[in-house]
Write a protein that holds these residues in place. Structure first.
Motif, PDB file in Angstrom:
ATOM      1  N   VAL A 188       0.830  -1.207   0.000  1.00 54.33           N
ATOM      2  CA  VAL A 188       0.000   0.000   0.000  1.00 54.33           C
ATOM      3  C   VAL A 188       0.865   1.257   0.000  1.00 54.33           C
ATOM      4  CG1 VAL A 188      -1.692   1.310   1.346  1.00 54.33           C
ATOM      5  CG2 VAL A 188      -1.950  -1.158   1.083  1.00 54.33           C
ATOM      6  N   ILE A 223      -0.420   6.098   8.642  1.00 53.14           N
ATOM      7  CA  ILE A 223      -1.659   6.819   8.365  1.00 53.14           C
ATOM      8  C   ILE A 223      -1.366   8.105   7.603  1.00 53.14           C
ATOM      9  CG2 ILE A 223      -3.582   8.056   9.450  1.00 53.14           C
ATOM     10  CD1 ILE A 223      -3.497   5.977  11.687  1.00 53.14           C
ATOM     11  N   VAL A 263      -0.662   7.271   3.966  1.00 56.62           N
ATOM     12  CA  VAL A 263      -1.878   6.889   3.242  1.00 56.62           C
ATOM     13  C   VAL A 263      -2.729   8.106   2.921  1.00 56.62           C
ATOM     14  CG1 VAL A 263      -4.049   5.623   3.455  1.00 56.62           C
ATOM     15  CG2 VAL A 263      -1.913   4.539   4.153  1.00 56.62           C
ATOM     16  N   PHE A 264      -2.806   9.070   3.854  1.00 61.58           N
ATOM     17  CA  PHE A 264      -3.605  10.266   3.602  1.00 61.58           C
ATOM     18  C   PHE A 264      -2.949  11.170   2.571  1.00 61.58           C
ATOM     19  CE2 PHE A 264      -6.117   9.312   7.360  1.00 61.58           C
ATOM     20  CZ  PHE A 264      -7.357   9.834   7.007  1.00 61.58           C
ATOM     21  N   PRO A 290      -2.761   8.437  -1.255  1.00 58.62           N
ATOM     22  CA  PRO A 290      -3.597   7.227  -1.177  1.00 58.62           C
ATOM     23  C   PRO A 290      -3.274   6.196  -2.239  1.00 58.62           C
ATOM     24  CG  PRO A 290      -4.862   9.107  -1.973  1.00 58.62           C
ATOM     25  CD  PRO A 290      -3.547   9.632  -1.510  1.00 58.62           C
ATOM     26  N   GLU A 291      -2.676   6.616  -3.376  1.00 58.17           N
ATOM     27  CA  GLU A 291      -2.300   5.671  -4.408  1.00 58.17           C
ATOM     28  C   GLU A 291      -0.891   5.148  -4.217  1.00 58.17           C
ATOM     29  OE1 GLU A 291      -2.254   8.947  -4.434  1.00 58.17           O
ATOM     30  OE2 GLU A 291      -2.152   9.695  -6.486  1.00 58.17           O
TER      31      GLU A 291
END
Length: 367
Positions: free
Chosen positions: A289, A331, A334-335, A338-339
């Motif tokens: 991710v 976190i 990811v924020f 996001p990709e």
């Protein structure tokens, strides 16, 4: 009162020409296989080569950290096949990682094999097991498929403990360092085992990334992406969806198993309940991710995050504090992207540079 005559002979005012912009509009469009594109490829390869050579000259600890990065990157490349390109969620890839590791450990300890010769065996074994695990993907998807892979990951440590005579069970399996001696043709001695493993892991990572790049660009890769995007449309277009899904698990498991082989050689000690639990599977998913799903170089960035973020957060806090800091960093990433990191960088680069396909060669039909 008469109106003033209109003079039709009055010359019309010619429109002023628009001044052309001197600077080229962005993005800069480059055609694949053109001279500018080949120059960029050569420069990129030179940078990669320089980084690899630089890593080969580091100290033992730093070089060992980079070796771990390469090992985890290989495992994440395998996960990227099934989750990134095929769109199938797998929560049990720690089992493939452990299966590759225990294949190397058992063959070296119990049967006296040379460590590097166990890699092809683990690749084939993990490929076959991946095909078996991928069979449920023909009928189920989404959360139900994730539960099946979760069960596979949970069951692996228990299976290892069940065959205690072969795997060492809960006591683990220790590989003697003298059995991990580099081959004579490599020129490395036993004391230089760390350097040998570094170069082996890096070379295998580059080879696997090249193979995956060609797979994604092949007809099977197009079918893989089409199945992920719209399964019904892919089936209507003639794609064998069942074969594509099953093969994705096989290829993914084989690549992740190779990473497990290198992990066994690197660690020289295997304990299923410590190294191949669901936490390891979650770490692989986190790396995917962070790096970016369905990207070529995302697994490397993800592996860097998996190895170095816990290392640096542990210096700031100990125990639970380190875990909290690790979660906060994840976190935030990811924020912000996001990709994934590579996906975000690619989006920014496409504002400046766009690479379009090469001009196809004309088809000459032979008589």
């Amino acid at each position: 009162m008469t109106a003033a005559p209109v003079n039709d002979t009055t010359p019309a005012i010619a429109p002023q020409p628009v001044k052309e912009r001197r600077s080229q509009r962005l993005p800069w469009v480059v055609r694949r296989n053109s001279l500018p594109h080949l120059v960029m490829v050569v420069v990129g390869l030179a940078i990669v080569g320089a980084v690899v050579v630089w890593g080969g000259g580091l100290g033992q600890f730093d070089q060992g950290q980079l070796t771990r990065v390469a090992i985890y990157a290989i495992a994440i490349v395998g996960l990227n096949i099934v989750t990134g390109y095929a769109g199938l969620v797998s929560v049990g890839h720690s089992a493939f990682f452990g299966l590759g590791a225990y294949t190397t450990g058992v063959l070296v300890v119990r049967y006296g094999w040379q460590a590097e010769y166990t890699i092809p065996v683990a690749l084939v074994l993990c490929f076959v097991v991946g095909l078996i695990v991928g069979l449920p993907a023909i009928r189920i998807r989404g959360l139900y498929l994730a539960m099946v892979t979760l069960a596979f990951g949970v069951a692996f440590p228990e299976v290892v403990n069940r065959f205690e005579d072969l795997t060492g069970g809960a006591q683990g399996l220790t590989i003697r360092l003298r059995t991990l001696r580099p081959p004579d043709w490599s020129g490395f001695t036993l004391a230089e085992r760390g350097q040998w493993l570094y170069w082996t892991a890096v070379v295998l990572l580059l080879v696997i990334m090249l193979v995956v790049h060609n797979i994604v660009r092949s007809r099977y890769g197009l079918a893989l992406v089409a199945t992920r995007d719209n399964e019904l449309a892919a089936a209507a277009s003639g794609v064998n969806v069942a074969m594509v899904k099953t093969m994705s698990f096989g290829v993914s498991g084989a690549i992740t198993g190779v990473g497990g082989c290198l992990f066994a050689i690197y660690l020289a000690s295997l304990v299923a309940h410590d190294s191949f639990t669901l936490l390891n599977a979650v770490a692989l998913l986190i790396g995917l991710v962070i790096g970016g799903q369905a990207t070529r170089s995302g697994p490397i960035v993800g592996a860097l995050a998996v190895v170095y973020i816990p290392y640096y957060t542990s210096d700031i806090g100990q125990g639970q504090a380190a875990a909290v800091l690790f979660g906060v960093v994840l976190i935030a990433i990811v924020f912000i992207a996001p990709e994934g990191v590579i996906g975000g960088l690619g989006r920014l680069v496409r504002r400046v540079l766009v690479v379009i396909p090469a001009v196809p060669k004309p088809f000459n039909k032979k008589d």
